[in-house]
Design an enzyme around this catalytic site. Structure first.
Site, PDB file in Angstrom:
ATOM      1  CE  LYS A 124      -3.740   2.389   2.434  1.00  0.00           C
ATOM      2  NZ  LYS A 124      -4.821   2.301   3.418  1.00  0.00           N
ATOM      3  CG  ASP A 233     -13.039   5.898   5.685  1.00  0.00           C
ATOM      4  OD1 ASP A 233     -14.227   6.161   5.417  1.00  0.00           O
ATOM      5  OD2 ASP A 233     -12.136   5.907   4.822  1.00  0.00           O
TER       6      ASP A 233
HETATM    7  P1  ADP Z   1      -7.441   3.514   0.795  1.00  0.00           P
HETATM    8  O1  ADP Z   1      -6.779   4.147   1.957  1.00  0.00           O
HETATM    9  O2  ADP Z   1      -6.996   4.105  -0.498  1.00  0.00           O
HETATM   10  O3  ADP Z   1      -8.933   3.458   0.928  1.00  0.00           O
HETATM   11  P2  ADP Z   1      -7.409   0.681   1.502  1.00  0.00           P
HETATM   12  O4  ADP Z   1      -6.401   0.235   2.498  1.00  0.00           O
HETATM   13  O5  ADP Z   1      -8.789   0.870   1.982  1.00  0.00           O
HETATM   14  O6  ADP Z   1      -6.877   2.013   0.776  1.00  0.00           O
HETATM   15  O7  ADP Z   1      -7.405  -0.354   0.295  1.00  0.00           O
HETATM   16  C1  ADP Z   1      -8.134  -0.112  -0.893  1.00  0.00           C
HETATM   17  C2  ADP Z   1      -8.665  -1.413  -1.469  1.00  0.00           C
HETATM   18  O8  ADP Z   1      -7.598  -2.323  -1.737  1.00  0.00           O
HETATM   19  C3  ADP Z   1      -9.580  -2.152  -0.523  1.00  0.00           C
HETATM   20  O9  ADP Z   1     -10.920  -1.740  -0.651  1.00  0.00           O
HETATM   21  C4  ADP Z   1      -9.394  -3.598  -0.922  1.00  0.00           C
HETATM   22  O10 ADP Z   1     -10.214  -3.910  -2.027  1.00  0.00           O
HETATM   23  C5  ADP Z   1      -7.945  -3.645  -1.391  1.00  0.00           C
HETATM   24  N1  ADP Z   1      -7.051  -4.130  -0.313  1.00  0.00           N
HETATM   25  C6  ADP Z   1      -6.368  -3.364   0.559  1.00  0.00           C
HETATM   26  N2  ADP Z   1      -5.640  -4.115   1.408  1.00  0.00           N
HETATM   27  C7  ADP Z   1      -5.857  -5.393   1.071  1.00  0.00           C
HETATM   28  C8  ADP Z   1      -5.368  -6.663   1.572  1.00  0.00           C
HETATM   29  N3  ADP Z   1      -4.504  -6.756   2.588  1.00  0.00           N
HETATM   30  N4  ADP Z   1      -5.800  -7.792   0.962  1.00  0.00           N
HETATM   31  C9  ADP Z   1      -6.653  -7.729  -0.066  1.00  0.00           C
HETATM   32  N5  ADP Z   1      -7.149  -6.577  -0.583  1.00  0.00           N
HETATM   33  C10 ADP Z   1      -6.757  -5.418  -0.030  1.00  0.00           C
HETATM   34 MG    MG Z   2     -10.141   2.391   2.088  1.00  0.00          MG
END
Ligand code: ADP
Ligand code: MG
Length: 407
Positions: A124, A233
């Site tokens: 991320k 959130d």
């Molecule tokens: P943001 O801060 O941009 O909202 P998130 O951490 O919510 O980022 O992640 C965005 C999307 O990525 C999530 O809605 C999910 O679909 C996918 N995602 C994030 N982390 C994971 C993970 N560890 N495993 C699988 N999918 C993930």
């Molecule tokens: Mg998110």
């Protein structure tokens, strides 16, 4: 913003040192002068070697040259800091290959990566400050003032804070037994975590037992509160639904029956706040209402039970020996100013989404690629290690899986 790792394998060891020197110089200089880069990189080849590396880095846009009245200097770009983070992961054997991007929000890029063994993980990359601060005047003014006192309001600093805070919470929550992805590593504005094979609740059109899932989610909000925390959130994008299938034998009929257990996995923590926060009640109610509204709209489920209410949840903070995670994270090196800076930036970001608290892409269609500065959609699988050899067969397989996993 696209993560293009193509240039990574062509960087020489000296180039990495010069890139790291620009990063280091950024701490004290808005624009890092060449002389400072030379001093910090301590290359054996001296100034000529440094200037060779500088042009290589500038050519691939990892650093950018800025001309100012007094002197010319260099600035690290998003690309440059992305590379430094990936390089660190490659050296720690956390990441070997970079796969496809699975998600892009306004605040982050989510990218599938794999290690040498082909184990899939999620990278991320925080991109706070990607959209310009222009919505909430108070936050904008605060950040501008903060920036004036150093690098308080800069995207690099804010994104780094977001990654640090997210990692710290993920670790603390995981240690308390919460169902969150396993945090693996953190570098600069990025984190690496375990991949959760799941669907965001957003994509789930039907569940066998909406009441059960609703109770689990409200239970989760209350359990967080007991540990002193509000997610902040808590919406259908940040709740991943993992399905576990198992077969049991029906004793009466003798047939095998499949049961599907759905477990919510919570993600996305940079905006978490303490139950002691001045606006805690507003954040708490917003999280609760978000779930209520979603269950009503999507599953036509409305709980007969009112609440839960903040004042009741507040009484449970720290009860039954629950560890105060808000305090634990604050004690782990976050100053009050850091938390305030980050909070202002996140509030801006949330306001920038439109309706406060609403995640991007509110239409029913899945909006997988809403990144406007993304040219084309070609895959950018590549290997980030320094080794010059071709990716192995296993590697190809891992990348294949990445692709499938992201479909
Ligand atoms: P943001 O801060 O941009 O909202 P998130 O951490 O919510 O980022 O992640 C965005 C999307 O990525 C999530 O809605 C999910 O679909 C996918 N995602 C994030 N982390 C994971 C993970 N560890 N495993 C699988 N999918 C993930
Ligand atoms: Mg998110």
């Amino acid at each position: 913003m696209k993560l293009d790792t193509k240039a990574m394998r062509h960087l020489a060891a000296e180039d990495w040192r010069v890139l790291a020197a620009v990063e280091q110089g950024t701490k004290n200089h808005d624009l890092v002068p060449t002389a400072v880069i030379e001093k910090l990189s301590r290359l054996r080849g001296g100034p000529s070697s440094v200037s060779k590396s500088i042009s290589a880095l500038a050519k691939t846009s990892l650093i950018g040259k800025v001309k100012e009245a007094k002197y010319d200097g260099y600035r690290l770009t998003y690309g440059g800091i992305d590379y430094l983070a990936l390089h660190a992961y490659a050296q720690q054997n956390v990441v070997y290959s970079v796969g496809t991007r699975v998600g892009v929000g306004k605040e982050s890029d989510i990218i599938m990566v794999a290690d040498h063994a082909g184990t899939q993980k999620v990278l991320k990359i925080h991109r706070l400050g990607r959209i310009s601060f222009r919505t909430v005047k108070a936050n904008r003014d605060y950040l501008r003032k903060s920036r004036g006192q150093g690098q308080g309001g800069s995207w690099m600093y804010l994104s780094k804070l977001a990654a640090m805070k997210e990692y710290a919470f993920m670790k603390a929550l995981r240690e308390e037994g919460f169902d969150v992805p396993e945090p693996i590593a953190q570098s600069r504005h990025t984190i690496v975590m375990a991949f959760v094979d799941s669907f965001p609740l957003r994509q789930v059109s039907e569940v066998g037992d909406p009441a059960g899932l609703y109770a689990d989610l409200i239970g989760l909000i209350l359990r967080l509160a007991k540990h002193g925390l509000i997610h902040g959130d808590f919406n259908e994008f940040n709740i991943l639904i993992r399905e576990e299938r198992s077969t049991t034998k029906n004793e009466t009929t003798g047939t095998e029956e499949e049961t599907i257990k759905v477990t919510p996995v919570l993600i996305d923590f940079p905006q978490m706040v303490s139950m002691e926060h001045a606006n805690a009640e507003m954040y708490f109610d917003r999280d609760v209402n978000c779930i209520k509204r979603f269950f009503d709209r999507r599953f036509h489920f409305v709980s007969t039970q009112p609440g839960p209410y903040f004042k009741d949840a507040k009484k449970t903070v720290g009860k039954d020996g629950a560890r105060r995670l808000d305090a634990a994270v604050e004690a782990s090196g976050f100053t009050k100013k850091m938390l305030k800076d980050l909070e202002a930036a996140i509030a801006e970001q949330l306001a920038g989404r439109g309706e406060e608290g609403e995640a991007p892409g509110t239409d029913e269609e899945e909006d997988e690629d809403d990144d406007d500065d993304d040219e084309g959609d070609e895959e950018n699988d590549s290997d980030v290690s320094d080794e010059e050899d071709e990716p192995s067969r296993e590697q190809d397989k891992a990348v294949q899986q990445d692709r499938q996993g992201s479909k």
